[in-house]
Design an enzyme around this catalytic site. Sequence first.
Site, PDB file in Angstrom:
ATOM      1  N   GLU A   1      11.338  -9.537 -80.731  1.00  8.95           N
ATOM      2  CA  GLU A   1      11.562 -10.403 -79.709  1.00  8.95           C
ATOM      3  C   GLU A   1      13.042 -10.966 -79.799  1.00  8.95           C
ATOM      4  O   GLU A   1      13.701 -10.974 -81.103  1.00  8.95           O
ATOM      5  CB  GLU A   1      10.625 -11.668 -80.285  1.00  8.95           C
ATOM      6  CG  GLU A   1      10.882 -13.123 -79.135  1.00  8.95           C
ATOM      7  CD  GLU A   1      10.089 -14.092 -79.779  1.00  8.95           C
ATOM      8  OE1 GLU A   1       9.600 -14.120 -81.118  1.00  8.95           O
ATOM      9  OE2 GLU A   1       9.783 -15.102 -78.948  1.00  8.95           O
TER      10      GLU A   1
ATOM     11  N   LYS B   1       6.734 -14.991 -71.893  1.00  6.39           N
ATOM     12  CA  LYS B   1       6.270 -15.596 -72.921  1.00  6.39           C
ATOM     13  C   LYS B   1       5.478 -16.847 -72.263  1.00  6.39           C
ATOM     14  O   LYS B   1       6.023 -17.671 -71.553  1.00  6.39           O
ATOM     15  CB  LYS B   1       7.140 -15.952 -74.083  1.00  6.39           C
ATOM     16  CG  LYS B   1       6.423 -16.581 -75.150  1.00  6.39           C
ATOM     17  CD  LYS B   1       7.497 -16.720 -76.147  1.00  6.39           C
ATOM     18  CE  LYS B   1       6.984 -17.405 -77.545  1.00  6.39           C
ATOM     19  NZ  LYS B   1       7.899 -17.526 -78.660  1.00  6.39           N
TER      20      LYS B   1
ATOM     21  N   CYS C   1       5.385 -13.159 -79.509  1.00  8.09           N
ATOM     22  CA  CYS C   1       5.312 -14.098 -81.031  1.00  8.09           C
ATOM     23  C   CYS C   1       4.069 -15.190 -80.924  1.00  8.09           C
ATOM     24  O   CYS C   1       2.976 -14.784 -81.224  1.00  8.09           O
ATOM     25  CB  CYS C   1       6.592 -14.686 -80.903  1.00  8.09           C
ATOM     26  SG  CYS C   1       6.987 -15.242 -82.658  1.00  8.09           S
TER      27      CYS C   1
END
Length: 308
Positions: free
Chosen positions: A114, A188, A229
């Site tokens: 990331e 995300k 994440c």
Amino acid sequence: MRAAAAATSTAAALLAPGLKLCAGGARARVSCPSRSRLPLHRIAAMASAPNPSFRPEEARSPPALELPTPPLSKFKVALCQLSVTADKNRNIAHARAAIEKAASEGAKLVLLPEIWNGPYSNDSFPEYAEDIEAGGDAAPSFSMMSEVARILQVTLVGGSIAERSGNNLYNTCCIFGSDGKLKGKHRKIHLFDIDIPGKITFKESKTLTAGQNPTVVDTDVGRIGIGICYDIRFQELAMLYAARGAHLLCYPGAFNMTTGPLHWELLQRARQPAVCCNMRPSSRYQCRICCLGTLHSCWTFWRGDCNN
């Protein structure tokens, strides 16, 4: 015996709330105001019999898909762990070298971490952001990934970079096929906002905009579901990917060293039973990076036989 009687009593109550159990020797029966008397074994049988009106699969929207046959039954996965600096060009060159090394060792699927092309901070996101739609000089990280995937003929899950789109910034993962073409991009969905007094305060939502859509792409190595994440904290996303026939779940991550060590490995193990998948063996790399004081990692799950 008491447990069996309690279970039967519960079944009777569920099947007919007005019924009461009566004790009466070996052939205990249920007394009913409407003169119906059912033996206990009939009550138990009714409780265990399939209910034709119970169809949980119809509650899933969109409906689950059958797991397609993966294009490859066996292939090598490379998880590239990168040390990020403030020099964007150096970061790009470092990432390219890692991808090339992975491909030279036989990897068919390569993953980056990331935010690998710049520091992970709200001040840096606008500075290092790229216009993916424009491409070229406006997106050097994106262009490098596309080019190297095509030259090396590998499937590349490009970790994530800050993406500029209009007035918004996104934390975006680009997935490239072995022809170098963009297969899809995941923005995300769950932004990481945290405030632990005296330890860490960070709010991604200060500069980033949350994505709105799950991402499933078909590649040369199979169907892949993408999260970034903090997306891993929400099992519904993983379950949706499993329902959409994903063979592989990939979560590029860069967890902090305050909360990361407490749950990053636990969350990986937690997602395995949630979607009936087997984790790819990458923990030794992540543990090594953790000891160096950072968690710039890629998490990869392979969906297989739940009984293994």
